[in-house]
Design an enzyme around this catalytic site. Structure first.
Site, short mmCIF file in Angstrom:
data_model
loop_
_atom_site.label_atom_id
_atom_site.label_comp_id
_atom_site.label_asym_id
_atom_site.label_seq_id
_atom_site.Cartn_x
_atom_site.Cartn_y
_atom_site.Cartn_z
N TYR A 181 3.65 -5.82 18.11
CA TYR A 181 4.02 -5.05 16.92
C TYR A 181 4.79 -3.80 17.33
O TYR A 181 5.89 -3.52 16.81
CB TYR A 181 2.78 -4.69 16.13
CG TYR A 181 3.01 -3.73 14.99
CD1 TYR A 181 3.64 -4.14 13.83
CD2 TYR A 181 2.60 -2.40 15.07
CE1 TYR A 181 3.86 -3.27 12.77
CE2 TYR A 181 2.81 -1.52 14.03
CZ TYR A 181 3.44 -1.95 12.88
OH TYR A 181 3.65 -1.08 11.85
N SER B 69 6.53 3.06 13.32
CA SER B 69 5.12 3.31 13.62
C SER B 69 5.03 4.13 14.90
O SER B 69 5.88 4.00 15.79
CB SER B 69 4.35 1.99 13.81
OG SER B 69 3.07 2.22 14.37
N PHE C 188 0.83 -1.21 0.00
CA PHE C 188 0.00 0.00 0.00
C PHE C 188 0.86 1.26 0.00
O PHE C 188 0.74 2.13 -0.88
CB PHE C 188 -0.93 -0.06 1.22
CG PHE C 188 -1.71 1.18 1.50
CD1 PHE C 188 -2.40 1.84 0.51
CD2 PHE C 188 -1.79 1.67 2.80
CE1 PHE C 188 -3.15 2.99 0.77
CE2 PHE C 188 -2.53 2.80 3.09
CZ PHE C 188 -3.21 3.46 2.08
#
Length: 323
Positions: free
Chosen positions: A142, A117, A12
């Site tokens: 994560y 992130s 993406f």
């Protein structure tokens, strides 16, 4: 112009970044595990080994990149099957990233942009936008893996001379988005009542084209060397505002029900989904002062422009599919 190697080039964000790089005249090589899906003008390099185990041995002869942008990662798993999620995330997001960085440095790459992130430091902002210098407190496997990768890469960069740049985006949206953002659009499109009308917390997000622009700047601007950047759109809407804006662009007004946040949190505890509810109703704003100051970077698209483009894609590709 530069030669940029992009891992996860058919993903993406990878496709958006490759488009931006090619449009700006840069040479782009896309490193992918499975062939297909890279943008026109991108040279495809297929390397299928798990966690980049064979990358060093398979580095193409003559590939002399200036920078690697590392997007490939193990991302959120909706239905985790691993008995040790932390180990599974670490193998790909930490060990794999280090293998790419080491191979790149040994083949003359001078800069490594690691796409991390905001989850590497927090799931909520505790009343003020998160800065790059806040004490990290990731809450899931994560986020912990992304933080560990950041730390390992910075140490490797200091010892090897590789210029490491860390970029921490919040939620990324845009055409071809998946996961929770897509499910939200599905719900609005179907006219489902959404219990989000009373949610007041503001959450930063980033349009994929804005993120691609920031990554390109991080890859080529000399001032980015050694920096950590938070990247987000200028606006940080509430979930209710986001739903209303999406509904306006989808031409399907969002049906928002004003359920008090306390009841939503109670429902989360009763159903074992407290973490998901907390992320939905909690505030998570990020401070982008550093990238704006150091690189003079400003998001080229407004949030409304990004949502409009996302809604156009949805109506064109999914609106007639019964979703």
């Amino acid at each position: 112009m530069s030669h940029i190697l992009v891992t996860g080039a058919n993903g993406f964000v990878g496709r958006a970044l490759c488009r931006a790089l090619c449009d700006a005249g840069h040479t782009v090589t896309g490193l992918v595990r499975r062939g297909g899906g890279v943008e026109p003008g991108v040279s495809e390099w297929i390397e299928p080994s798990a966690d980049f185990a064979a990358l060093e041995a398979q580095w193409p002869a003559g590939l002399a990149a200036d920078c690697v942008v590392h997007l490939a990662a193990r991302v959120h798993v909706m239905h985790e099957v691993s008995e040790d999620p932390d180990a599974a995330f670490h193998a790909t997001n930490v060990d794999g990233a280090l293998r790419v960085a080491r191979a790149a440095r040994r083949h003359g790459v001078r800069r490594f942009v690691f796409v991390s992130s905001i989850k590497a430091i927090a799931e909520a902002d505790n009343g003020r936008p998160l800065t790059e210098d806040d004490v990290p407190a990731p809450e899931d496997a994560y986020g912990r893996s992304k933080l560990a990768a950041e730390q390992a890469l910075v140490r490797y960069g200091r010892g090897s001379g590789l210029e490491v740049v860390i970029v921490r985006p919040p939620l990324v949206y845009g055409p071809e988005v998946r996961a929770n953002f897509l499910r939200l659009m599905d719900g609005i499109w179907r006219g489902m009542p959404l219990p989000l009308g009373a949610v007041r917390g503001r959450r930063s997000l980033v349009y994929v084209e804005n993120l691609a622009d920031a990554l390109m700047r991080s890859a080529i601007d000399p001032r980015a060397a050694g920096q950590c950047f938070h990247v987000a759109d200028t606006d940080a809407p509430t979930v209710a505002e986001l739903c209303r804006a999406l509904g306006r662009h989808l031409e399907k007004p969002a049906r928002l029900v004003p359920i008090p946040e306390s009841l939503l949190r109670l429902a989360g505890r009763l159903t074992g989904r407290s973490a998901q509810i907390d992320r939905l109703v909690g505030a998570l704003q990020v401070d982008t002062t550093r990238i704006r100051t150091v690189l003079d970077w400003h998001a080229p698209h407004s949030t409304d422009e990004g949502l409009a483009a996302t809604a156009r894609w949805y109506r064109r590709t999914r609106g007639g599919s019964g979703c």
